[in-house]
Design a protein around this motif. Structure first.
Motif, PDB file in Angstrom:
ATOM      1  N   SER A   1       9.823  25.105  -6.700  1.00 22.46           N
ATOM      2  CA  SER A   1       8.813  25.431  -5.947  1.00 22.46           C
ATOM      3  C   SER A   1       9.175  25.829  -4.255  1.00 22.46           C
ATOM      4  N   GLN A   2       8.144  26.685  -4.023  1.00 22.69           N
ATOM      5  CA  GLN A   2       8.370  27.016  -2.447  1.00 22.69           C
ATOM      6  C   GLN A   2       7.466  26.302  -1.409  1.00 22.69           C
ATOM      7  N   GLU A   3       6.645  25.791  -2.066  1.00 20.08           N
ATOM      8  CA  GLU A   3       5.514  24.999  -1.306  1.00 20.08           C
ATOM      9  C   GLU A   3       6.201  24.151  -0.028  1.00 20.08           C
ATOM     10  N   ARG A   4       5.385  24.389   1.073  1.00 18.35           N
ATOM     11  CA  ARG A   4       5.944  23.677   2.253  1.00 18.35           C
ATOM     12  C   ARG A   4       5.872  22.246   2.244  1.00 18.35           C
ATOM     13  N   ASN A   5       6.451  21.397   2.984  1.00 18.88           N
ATOM     14  CA  ASN A   5       6.333  19.967   2.902  1.00 18.88           C
ATOM     15  C   ASN A   5       5.843  19.159   4.201  1.00 18.88           C
ATOM     16  N   PRO A   6       5.214  18.320   4.180  1.00 17.85           N
ATOM     17  CA  PRO A   6       4.671  17.534   2.965  1.00 17.85           C
ATOM     18  C   PRO A   6       3.553  18.305   2.049  1.00 17.85           C
ATOM     19  N   THR A   7       3.817  18.322   0.619  1.00 15.67           N
ATOM     20  CA  THR A   7       2.731  18.962   0.103  1.00 15.67           C
ATOM     21  C   THR A   7       1.594  18.602  -0.114  1.00 15.67           C
ATOM     22  N   VAL A   8       1.341  17.335   0.353  1.00 14.87           N
ATOM     23  CA  VAL A   8      -0.079  16.480   0.521  1.00 14.87           C
ATOM     24  C   VAL A   8      -0.269  15.997   1.886  1.00 14.87           C
ATOM     25  N   ALA A   9      -1.638  15.949   2.124  1.00 14.19           N
ATOM     26  CA  ALA A   9      -1.944  15.396   3.464  1.00 14.19           C
ATOM     27  C   ALA A   9      -1.804  13.936   3.299  1.00 14.19           C
ATOM     28  N   LEU A  10      -1.786  13.254   4.606  1.00 18.76           N
ATOM     29  CA  LEU A  10      -1.723  11.719   4.788  1.00 18.76           C
ATOM     30  C   LEU A  10      -3.423  11.102   4.195  1.00 18.76           C
ATOM     31  N   PRO A  11      -3.505  10.281   3.530  1.00 20.57           N
ATOM     32  CA  PRO A  11      -4.566   9.578   2.865  1.00 20.57           C
ATOM     33  C   PRO A  11      -5.496   8.962   4.056  1.00 20.57           C
ATOM     34  N   MET A  12      -4.883   8.819   4.938  1.00 23.71           N
ATOM     35  CA  MET A  12      -5.574   7.890   6.015  1.00 23.71           C
ATOM     36  C   MET A  12      -5.070   8.442   7.410  1.00 23.71           C
ATOM     37  N   SER A  13      -5.695   8.001   8.320  1.00 21.81           N
ATOM     38  CA  SER A  13      -5.191   8.374   9.832  1.00 21.81           C
ATOM     39  C   SER A  13      -4.041   7.663  10.186  1.00 21.81           C
ATOM     40  N   ILE A  14      -3.247   8.278  11.168  1.00 22.19           N
ATOM     41  CA  ILE A  14      -1.973   7.670  11.424  1.00 22.19           C
ATOM     42  C   ILE A  14      -2.310   6.344  12.400  1.00 22.19           C
ATOM     43  N   ASP A  15      -3.541   6.164  12.995  1.00 22.54           N
ATOM     44  CA  ASP A  15      -3.780   5.113  13.855  1.00 22.54           C
ATOM     45  C   ASP A  15      -3.920   3.852  12.745  1.00 22.54           C
ATOM     46  N   GLU A  16      -4.528   4.158  11.806  1.00 17.94           N
ATOM     47  CA  GLU A  16      -4.655   3.241  10.510  1.00 17.94           C
ATOM     48  C   GLU A  16      -3.259   2.641  10.092  1.00 17.94           C
ATOM     49  N   ILE A  17      -2.563   3.604   9.847  1.00 16.50           N
ATOM     50  CA  ILE A  17      -1.192   3.250   9.180  1.00 16.50           C
ATOM     51  C   ILE A  17      -0.242   2.516  10.101  1.00 16.50           C
ATOM     52  N   ILE A  18      -0.415   2.730  11.356  1.00 17.67           N
ATOM     53  CA  ILE A  18       0.383   2.012  12.330  1.00 17.67           C
ATOM     54  C   ILE A  18      -0.061   0.822  12.933  1.00 17.67           C
ATOM     55  N   LYS A  19      -1.504   0.524  12.576  1.00 16.63           N
ATOM     56  CA  LYS A  19      -1.954  -0.541  13.094  1.00 16.63           C
ATOM     57  C   LYS A  19      -1.618  -1.739  12.814  1.00 16.63           C
ATOM     58  N   ASN A  20      -1.231  -2.811  13.789  1.00 16.71           N
ATOM     59  CA  ASN A  20      -0.782  -4.057  13.383  1.00 16.71           C
ATOM     60  C   ASN A  20       0.524  -4.224  12.826  1.00 16.71           C
ATOM     61  N   VAL A  21       1.394  -3.010  12.883  1.00 19.11           N
ATOM     62  CA  VAL A  21       2.741  -3.092  12.271  1.00 19.11           C
ATOM     63  C   VAL A  21       3.498  -4.101  13.183  1.00 19.11           C
ATOM     64  N   ASP A  22       4.251  -4.896  12.388  1.00 18.13           N
ATOM     65  CA  ASP A  22       5.277  -5.784  13.094  1.00 18.13           C
ATOM     66  C   ASP A  22       6.600  -5.261  13.307  1.00 18.13           C
ATOM     67  N   ALA A  23       7.025  -4.540  12.324  1.00 25.13           N
ATOM     68  CA  ALA A  23       8.420  -4.141  12.247  1.00 25.13           C
ATOM     69  C   ALA A  23       8.192  -2.842  11.323  1.00 25.13           C
TER      70      ALA A  23
ATOM     71  N   GLN B   1       1.073  -1.347   0.149  1.00 28.39           N
ATOM     72  CA  GLN B   1      -0.063   0.011   0.164  1.00 28.39           C
ATOM     73  C   GLN B   1       1.021   1.233   0.019  1.00 28.39           C
ATOM     74  N   GLN B   2       0.720   2.038  -0.793  1.00 27.21           N
ATOM     75  CA  GLN B   2       1.328   3.460  -0.948  1.00 27.21           C
ATOM     76  C   GLN B   2       0.594   4.192   0.178  1.00 27.21           C
ATOM     77  N   ILE B   3       1.328   4.792   0.986  1.00 32.14           N
ATOM     78  CA  ILE B   3       0.823   5.968   1.974  1.00 32.14           C
ATOM     79  C   ILE B   3       0.969   7.392   1.328  1.00 32.14           C
ATOM     80  N   ARG B   4       2.339   7.794   1.454  1.00 33.25           N
ATOM     81  CA  ARG B   4       2.522   9.075   0.972  1.00 33.25           C
ATOM     82  C   ARG B   4       4.242   9.111   0.962  1.00 33.25           C
ATOM     83  N   ASN B   5       4.720   9.826  -0.325  1.00 31.70           N
ATOM     84  CA  ASN B   5       6.024  10.052  -0.358  1.00 31.70           C
ATOM     85  C   ASN B   5       6.739   8.522  -0.359  1.00 31.70           C
TER      86      ASN B   5
END
Length: 269
Positions: free
Chosen positions: A49-71, A14-18
């Motif tokens: 470009s002088q846009e601040r980073n990250p230039t886009v928001a996360l596509p989902m919540s942090i809780d969802e991203i780190i849920k059940n991560v083994d490593a 799954q692609q998250i961001r960057n």
């Protein structure tokens, strides 16, 4: 998620961001290069470009991203690959893999209790073999100068996932096309190759990560592999857009081999 159907293991990407992605492989969920800051939290680097980073928001919540991560695997400690938010929210008993001793010590300084250094000879995590690979992130003096200015490392790594029940996966990491990438492909013969392909570049100097031509070189070196283009459209110094890469891929006849996910998109293999 990774599951078995009639004895066949299914690998999920799954692609998250960057460069932040998750890979569920041989029953384990890996979080790669977690950059979890809010959109615009980090100042721009010297670029058109002088846009601040990250230039886009996360596509989902942090809780969802780190849920059940083994490593967690961090290919190198740059601000867009591991940040203070990740250091805070990832549970401190999570297995952390670092590219070298210095970065392993940094993770321990963040409070992580189970830190291991990836090896070029291979590191076992259960029945999964993780093999460190090399690349070129700082390819000229101008890039080295910028990295020194930002007080960040010039070194970055990749990693190969292998398991007898899974396809071999190669994450090239922050690198341009070079002999080390070709060597990794020739040695490990990956079925799936994940490339950081946004063509990031400072005001002067060469590109820091792969651009469209580099993706084409990887395709020629591994015409049997599925290539996934990651690390796109999230930093202000990225030069290659998904639209431009898609057009290039079509012109080169690589459409059946190259996948260009949007943030949040997932694939199973």
């Amino acid at each position: 998620m990774n599951k078995k159907e009639e004895g066949v293991v299914i690998m999920n990407f799954q692609q998250i961001r960057n460069a932040t992605v998750t890979i569920t492989y041989a029953g384990k969920k890996f979080l790669i290069d977690p950059w979890l800051q809010e959109k615009g939290a980090f100042p721009p680097v010297p670029a058109e470009s002088q846009e601040r980073n990250p230039t886009v928001a996360l596509p989902m919540s942090i809780d969802e991203i780190i849920k059940n991560v083994d490593a967690v695997i961090v290919t190198h400690i740059h601000p867009d690959h591991f940040d203070e938010v990740a250091a805070k929210v990832i549970p401190k008993d999570t297995k952390m893999f670092a590219q070298n001793k210095e970065e392993a010590e940094a993770f321990k300084g963040f409070g992580f209790k189970d830190v291991e250094i990836l090896k070029e000879s291979g590191t076992l995590f259960g029945d999964i073999k993780l093999t460190k690979t090399n690349g070129i992130h700082a390819g000229d003096e101008e890039i080295v100068r910028y990295f020194t200015q930002f007080n960040v490392t010039c070194n970055a790594s990749g990693v190969v996932f292998s398991n007898r029940n899974e396809k071999t996966v190669y994450i090239a990491g922050d690198t341009i096309w070079c002999d080390a990438v070709k060597e990794a492909i020739d040695t490990h013969k990956p079925d799936i190759i994940i490339l950081n392909a946004g063509g990031a570049q400072f005001v002067t100097g060469g590109h820091l990560i792969m651009n469209a031509n580099d993706v084409y070189e990887v395709y020629k070196a591994a015409p049997q592999a599925k290539i996934i283009a990651s690390h796109m459209e999230a930093v202000n110094h990225a030069r290659v857009t998904r639209r431009a890469l898609k057009q290039f891929v079509e012109e080169k006849g690589m459409s059946s081999n190259v996948l260009i996910p949007v943030d949040g998109e997932a694939y199973t293999f």
